[in-house]
Design an enzyme around this catalytic site. Structure first.
Site, PDB file in Angstrom:
ATOM      1  N   ASP A   1     -14.979  43.878  -0.042  1.00  0.00           N
ATOM      2  CA  ASP A   1     -15.151  42.958   1.084  1.00  0.00           C
ATOM      3  C   ASP A   1     -15.227  41.502   0.643  1.00  0.00           C
ATOM      4  O   ASP A   1     -15.330  41.193  -0.546  1.00  0.00           O
ATOM      5  CB  ASP A   1     -16.423  43.339   1.874  1.00  0.00           C
ATOM      6  CG  ASP A   1     -17.624  43.590   0.966  1.00  0.00           C
ATOM      7  OD1 ASP A   1     -17.569  43.217  -0.215  1.00  0.00           O
ATOM      8  OD2 ASP A   1     -18.617  44.151   1.441  1.00  0.00           O
TER       9      ASP A   1
ATOM     10  N   GLU B   1     -21.136  48.082   9.119  1.00  0.00           N
ATOM     11  CA  GLU B   1     -22.488  48.071   9.672  1.00  0.00           C
ATOM     12  C   GLU B   1     -22.722  49.276  10.584  1.00  0.00           C
ATOM     13  O   GLU B   1     -21.762  49.888  11.072  1.00  0.00           O
ATOM     14  CB  GLU B   1     -22.691  46.785  10.476  1.00  0.00           C
ATOM     15  CG  GLU B   1     -22.512  45.493   9.666  1.00  0.00           C
ATOM     16  CD  GLU B   1     -23.673  45.217   8.703  1.00  0.00           C
ATOM     17  OE1 GLU B   1     -24.409  46.149   8.352  1.00  0.00           O
ATOM     18  OE2 GLU B   1     -23.822  44.050   8.302  1.00  0.00           O
TER      19      GLU B   1
HETATM   20  C1  GLP Z   1     -23.756  43.253   0.630  1.00  0.00           C
HETATM   21  C2  GLP Z   1     -22.428  43.887   0.229  1.00  0.00           C
HETATM   22  C3  GLP Z   1     -22.560  45.372  -0.056  1.00  0.00           C
HETATM   23  C4  GLP Z   1     -23.768  45.610  -0.936  1.00  0.00           C
HETATM   24  C5  GLP Z   1     -25.015  45.162  -0.215  1.00  0.00           C
HETATM   25  C6  GLP Z   1     -26.292  45.424  -0.997  1.00  0.00           C
HETATM   26  O1  GLP Z   1     -24.012  43.268   1.984  1.00  0.00           O
HETATM   27  N1  GLP Z   1     -21.402  43.694   1.207  1.00  0.00           N
HETATM   28  O2  GLP Z   1     -21.371  45.842  -0.661  1.00  0.00           O
HETATM   29  O3  GLP Z   1     -23.852  46.983  -1.261  1.00  0.00           O
HETATM   30  O4  GLP Z   1     -24.899  43.763   0.006  1.00  0.00           O
HETATM   31  O5  GLP Z   1     -26.552  44.397  -1.907  1.00  0.00           O
HETATM   32  P1  GLP Z   1     -27.608  44.452  -3.061  1.00  0.00           P
HETATM   33  O6  GLP Z   1     -27.028  45.349  -4.110  1.00  0.00           O
HETATM   34  O7  GLP Z   1     -27.735  43.041  -3.551  1.00  0.00           O
HETATM   35  O8  GLP Z   1     -28.858  45.001  -2.479  1.00  0.00           O
END
Ligand code: GLP
Length: 245
Positions: free
Chosen positions: A67, A143
Protein backbone atom coordinates in the site's frame (compact mmCIF):
# COMPACT_ATOMS: atom_id res chain seq x y z
CA UNK A 1 -2.72 -22.36 10.32
CA UNK A 2 0.89 -22.30 11.39
CA UNK A 3 1.70 -20.16 14.41
CA UNK A 4 5.24 -19.45 15.61
CA UNK A 5 5.63 -17.75 18.95
CA UNK A 6 8.87 -15.83 19.40
CA UNK A 7 10.41 -14.24 22.48
CA UNK A 8 11.20 -10.78 21.12
CA UNK A 9 11.79 -8.58 18.10
CA UNK A 10 15.25 -10.06 17.46
CA UNK A 11 13.86 -13.58 17.25
CA UNK A 12 11.03 -12.31 15.06
CA UNK A 13 13.70 -10.90 12.75
CA UNK A 14 15.55 -14.21 12.59
CA UNK A 15 12.44 -16.35 12.07
CA UNK A 16 11.09 -13.99 9.41
CA UNK A 17 14.41 -13.73 7.60
CA UNK A 18 14.74 -17.55 7.69
CA UNK A 19 11.35 -17.95 5.99
CA UNK A 20 12.23 -15.40 3.32
CA UNK A 21 15.85 -16.49 2.79
CA UNK A 22 14.90 -20.16 2.41
CA UNK A 23 12.24 -19.27 -0.13
CA UNK A 24 14.68 -17.02 -2.01
CA UNK A 25 17.31 -19.70 -2.31
CA UNK A 26 14.75 -22.20 -3.58
CA UNK A 27 13.56 -19.81 -6.31
CA UNK A 28 15.96 -16.95 -7.15
CA UNK A 29 13.44 -15.22 -9.48
CA UNK A 30 11.32 -14.47 -6.48
CA UNK A 31 8.24 -12.27 -6.23
CA UNK A 32 8.15 -10.86 -2.73
CA UNK A 33 5.23 -8.94 -1.29
CA UNK A 34 6.26 -6.43 1.35
CA UNK A 35 4.64 -4.50 4.17
CA UNK A 36 5.54 -1.33 6.01
CA UNK A 37 4.94 -0.41 9.66
CA UNK A 38 7.27 -0.92 12.58
CA UNK A 39 6.59 -4.65 13.02
CA UNK A 40 8.53 -6.03 10.02
CA UNK A 41 11.55 -3.77 10.67
CA UNK A 42 13.55 -6.44 12.57
CA UNK A 43 12.97 -8.79 9.63
CA UNK A 44 14.28 -6.22 7.15
CA UNK A 45 17.28 -5.49 9.41
CA UNK A 46 18.13 -9.19 9.53
CA UNK A 47 17.77 -9.54 5.75
CA UNK A 48 20.17 -6.61 5.30
CA UNK A 49 22.64 -8.23 7.71
CA UNK A 50 22.45 -11.54 5.85
CA UNK A 51 23.01 -9.76 2.55
CA UNK A 52 26.08 -7.95 3.91
CA UNK A 53 27.60 -10.76 5.94
CA UNK A 54 26.35 -13.91 4.22
CA UNK A 55 25.80 -12.78 0.64
CA UNK A 56 22.02 -13.26 0.58
CA UNK A 57 21.25 -12.37 -3.02
CA UNK A 58 18.38 -10.07 -4.06
CA UNK A 59 19.55 -9.50 -7.64
CA UNK A 60 16.64 -11.38 -9.18
CA UNK A 61 13.98 -10.44 -6.66
CA UNK A 62 10.94 -8.40 -7.67
CA UNK A 63 8.87 -6.78 -4.93
CA UNK A 64 5.35 -5.42 -4.57
CA UNK A 65 4.38 -3.39 -1.52
CA UNK A 66 0.92 -3.65 -0.08
CA UNK A 67 0.00 0.00 0.00
CA UNK A 68 0.81 3.69 -0.14
CA UNK A 69 -0.78 6.85 1.25
CA UNK A 70 -2.66 8.95 -1.30
CA UNK A 71 -1.11 12.39 -1.72
CA UNK A 72 2.39 11.60 -0.43
CA UNK A 73 5.20 11.92 -2.95
CA UNK A 74 7.78 9.10 -3.00
CA UNK A 75 10.34 11.27 -1.19
CA UNK A 76 7.91 12.40 1.56
CA UNK A 77 9.24 11.44 4.99
CA UNK A 78 6.25 9.20 5.67
CA UNK A 79 5.74 7.70 2.23
CA UNK A 80 5.95 3.94 2.11
CA UNK A 81 8.27 4.16 -0.93
CA UNK A 82 10.74 6.11 1.16
CA UNK A 83 10.29 3.72 4.08
CA UNK A 84 11.15 0.74 1.87
CA UNK A 85 14.15 2.45 0.28
CA UNK A 86 15.55 3.47 3.65
CA UNK A 87 14.86 0.25 5.51
CA UNK A 88 15.59 -2.37 2.87
CA UNK A 89 16.13 -1.53 -0.80
CA UNK A 90 19.07 0.89 -0.30
CA UNK A 91 20.98 -1.76 1.65
CA UNK A 92 20.66 -4.88 -0.53
CA UNK A 93 21.50 -5.66 -4.17
CA UNK A 94 17.93 -5.39 -5.43
CA UNK A 95 17.40 -3.64 -8.78
CA UNK A 96 15.20 -0.64 -7.84
CA UNK A 97 13.32 -0.94 -11.13
CA UNK A 98 11.94 -4.23 -9.89
CA UNK A 99 10.57 -2.75 -6.65
CA UNK A 100 6.95 -1.64 -6.80
CA UNK A 101 4.96 0.56 -4.44
CA UNK A 102 1.59 1.97 -5.55
CA UNK A 103 1.93 5.59 -6.70
CA UNK A 104 0.08 7.71 -4.15
CA UNK A 105 0.38 10.72 -6.46
CA UNK A 106 -1.25 9.01 -9.44
CA UNK A 107 -3.63 11.33 -11.29
CA UNK A 108 -5.95 8.45 -11.97
CA UNK A 109 -5.88 6.22 -8.87
CA UNK A 110 -8.25 3.70 -10.40
CA UNK A 111 -5.99 3.20 -13.42
CA UNK A 112 -2.94 3.01 -11.13
CA UNK A 113 -4.59 0.25 -9.09
CA UNK A 114 -5.64 -1.71 -12.18
CA UNK A 115 -2.08 -1.41 -13.55
CA UNK A 116 -0.69 -2.62 -10.20
CA UNK A 117 -2.87 -5.73 -10.30
CA UNK A 118 -1.85 -6.33 -13.93
CA UNK A 119 1.86 -6.08 -13.07
CA UNK A 120 1.47 -8.67 -10.31
CA UNK A 121 -0.35 -10.97 -12.70
CA UNK A 122 2.25 -10.43 -15.46
CA UNK A 123 5.06 -11.71 -13.24
CA UNK A 124 3.04 -14.78 -12.28
CA UNK A 125 1.79 -13.68 -8.85
CA UNK A 126 3.36 -13.16 -5.46
CA UNK A 127 5.36 -16.05 -3.98
CA UNK A 128 5.45 -14.79 -0.41
CA UNK A 129 3.53 -11.86 1.03
CA UNK A 130 4.76 -10.22 4.24
CA UNK A 131 1.98 -8.73 6.38
CA UNK A 132 1.62 -6.73 9.57
CA UNK A 133 -1.74 -6.24 11.26
CA UNK A 134 -3.48 -3.07 12.42
CA UNK A 135 -4.88 -2.96 15.95
CA UNK A 136 -8.33 -3.03 14.30
CA UNK A 137 -7.48 -6.18 12.33
CA UNK A 138 -6.59 -4.50 9.04
CA UNK A 139 -4.02 -5.91 6.65
CA UNK A 140 -2.48 -3.55 4.12
CA UNK A 141 -5.02 -0.76 4.44
CA UNK A 142 -8.03 -3.08 4.18
CA UNK A 143 -10.14 -1.66 6.94
CA UNK A 144 -12.98 -3.41 8.80
CA UNK A 145 -16.19 -3.50 6.80
CA UNK A 146 -14.51 -3.89 3.41
CA UNK A 147 -15.07 -6.75 1.00
CA UNK A 148 -13.04 -9.88 1.69
CA UNK A 149 -12.70 -10.34 -2.08
CA UNK A 150 -11.34 -6.83 -2.76
CA UNK A 151 -8.55 -6.05 -5.23
CA UNK A 152 -6.09 -3.13 -5.32
CA UNK A 153 -8.07 0.10 -4.98
CA UNK A 154 -8.32 3.42 -3.18
CA UNK A 155 -9.54 3.05 0.39
CA UNK A 156 -10.49 5.45 3.18
CA UNK A 157 -8.53 5.00 6.39
CA UNK A 158 -10.50 4.10 9.52
CA UNK A 159 -10.40 6.66 12.32
CA UNK A 160 -8.56 4.12 14.52
CA UNK A 161 -5.86 3.75 11.85
CA UNK A 162 -5.46 7.52 11.56
CA UNK A 163 -4.99 7.65 15.36
CA UNK A 164 -2.56 4.69 15.38
CA UNK A 165 -0.46 6.18 12.58
CA UNK A 166 -0.58 9.79 13.86
CA UNK A 167 2.59 9.02 15.85
CA UNK A 168 4.57 9.20 12.60
CA UNK A 169 3.17 12.61 11.61
CA UNK A 170 3.21 16.02 13.28
CA UNK A 171 -0.49 15.58 14.10
CA UNK A 172 -3.48 13.35 13.28
CA UNK A 173 -4.68 16.02 10.82
CA UNK A 174 -1.61 15.37 8.68
CA UNK A 175 -2.30 11.65 8.26
CA UNK A 176 -3.66 11.19 4.72
CA UNK A 177 -7.35 10.29 4.63
CA UNK A 178 -6.94 7.55 2.06
CA UNK A 179 -4.50 5.09 0.56
CA UNK A 180 -4.05 2.77 -2.38
CA UNK A 181 -4.00 -0.78 -1.08
CA UNK A 182 -3.83 -4.28 -2.43
CA UNK A 183 -7.15 -5.92 -1.66
CA UNK A 184 -7.81 -8.93 0.53
CA UNK A 185 -8.38 -10.94 -2.65
CA UNK A 186 -4.96 -9.82 -3.92
CA UNK A 187 -3.30 -10.92 -0.68
CA UNK A 188 -5.10 -14.28 -0.68
CA UNK A 189 -3.71 -15.00 -4.16
CA UNK A 190 -0.12 -15.08 -2.84
CA UNK A 191 1.40 -18.59 -2.62
CA UNK A 192 2.28 -18.05 1.03
CA UNK A 193 1.47 -15.26 3.49
CA UNK A 194 3.51 -14.51 6.60
CA UNK A 195 1.92 -12.18 9.14
CA UNK A 196 4.06 -10.60 11.85
CA UNK A 197 2.60 -9.12 15.02
CA UNK A 198 4.25 -7.84 18.16
CA UNK A 199 2.94 -6.03 21.21
CA UNK A 200 -0.06 -6.41 23.47
CA UNK A 201 -2.04 -3.85 21.45
CA UNK A 202 -2.25 -6.45 18.66
CA UNK A 203 -3.42 -9.36 20.87
CA UNK A 204 -7.13 -8.83 20.28
CA UNK A 205 -6.76 -8.44 16.50
CA UNK A 206 -4.50 -11.51 16.30
CA UNK A 207 -7.01 -13.66 18.22
CA UNK A 208 -9.86 -12.42 16.02
CA UNK A 209 -7.81 -13.15 12.90
CA UNK A 210 -6.80 -16.68 13.92
CA UNK A 211 -9.73 -17.87 15.97
CA UNK A 212 -12.61 -15.49 15.45
CA UNK A 213 -15.33 -15.87 12.88
CA UNK A 214 -14.42 -15.13 9.27
CA UNK A 215 -15.91 -11.66 8.98
CA UNK A 216 -15.52 -8.15 7.63
CA UNK A 217 -15.09 -6.83 11.17
CA UNK A 218 -11.60 -8.34 11.20
CA UNK A 219 -10.19 -8.25 7.65
CA UNK A 220 -7.21 -10.43 8.70
CA UNK A 221 -9.66 -13.25 9.51
CA UNK A 222 -9.83 -13.80 5.72
CA UNK A 223 -6.40 -15.44 6.07
CA UNK A 224 -8.25 -18.45 7.51
CA UNK A 225 -9.10 -19.17 3.88
CA UNK A 226 -5.44 -19.26 2.89
CA UNK A 227 -3.89 -22.73 2.65
CA UNK A 228 -0.40 -21.54 3.63
CA UNK A 229 -0.63 -18.73 6.18
CA UNK A 230 2.07 -18.40 8.83
CA UNK A 231 1.66 -16.14 11.86
CA UNK A 232 4.87 -15.08 13.63
CA UNK A 233 3.88 -13.59 16.99
CA UNK A 234 5.58 -12.31 20.10
CA UNK A 235 4.21 -13.76 23.32
CA UNK A 236 2.24 -10.61 24.16
CA UNK A 237 0.68 -10.48 20.69
CA UNK A 238 -0.33 -14.14 21.13
CA UNK A 239 -1.65 -13.67 24.66
CA UNK A 240 -5.38 -13.73 23.73
CA UNK A 241 -5.23 -17.00 21.79
CA UNK A 242 -7.37 -19.76 23.23
CA UNK A 243 -6.17 -22.71 21.16
CA UNK A 244 -2.84 -24.48 21.32
CA UNK A 245 -0.50 -24.27 18.35
C1 GLP B 1 -0.17 0.45 8.61
C2 GLP B 1 0.10 -0.40 7.37
C3 GLP B 1 -0.07 -1.88 7.65
C4 GLP B 1 0.62 -2.24 8.94
C5 GLP B 1 -0.01 -1.48 10.08
C6 GLP B 1 0.58 -1.83 11.44
O1 GLP B 1 -1.48 0.85 8.75
N1 GLP B 1 -0.71 -0.04 6.25
O2 GLP B 1 0.44 -2.62 6.56
O3 GLP B 1 0.52 -3.64 9.16
O4 GLP B 1 0.20 -0.10 9.84
O5 GLP B 1 1.74 -1.09 11.70
P1 GLP B 1 2.76 -1.37 12.85
O6 GLP B 1 3.53 -2.58 12.44
O7 GLP B 1 3.64 -0.15 12.91
O8 GLP B 1 1.97 -1.60 14.08
Amino acid sequence: MRVEIVADADEMGRVGADLIAQALSAKPHFILGLATGSTPLPVYRELVRRHREEGLDFSRVITFNLDEYVGLAPDHEQSYRRFMNENLFDHVNIPLAGTHVPDGMAEDPEAECAAYEAMIEDVGGIDLQVLGIGSNGHIGFNEPGGSLASRTRQVRLAQSTVSDNARFFASAEEVPASALSMGIGTVLDAERVVLFASGENKAEAVAAALEGPLCAKCPASALQLHPDAVFVLTEDAASNLALEY
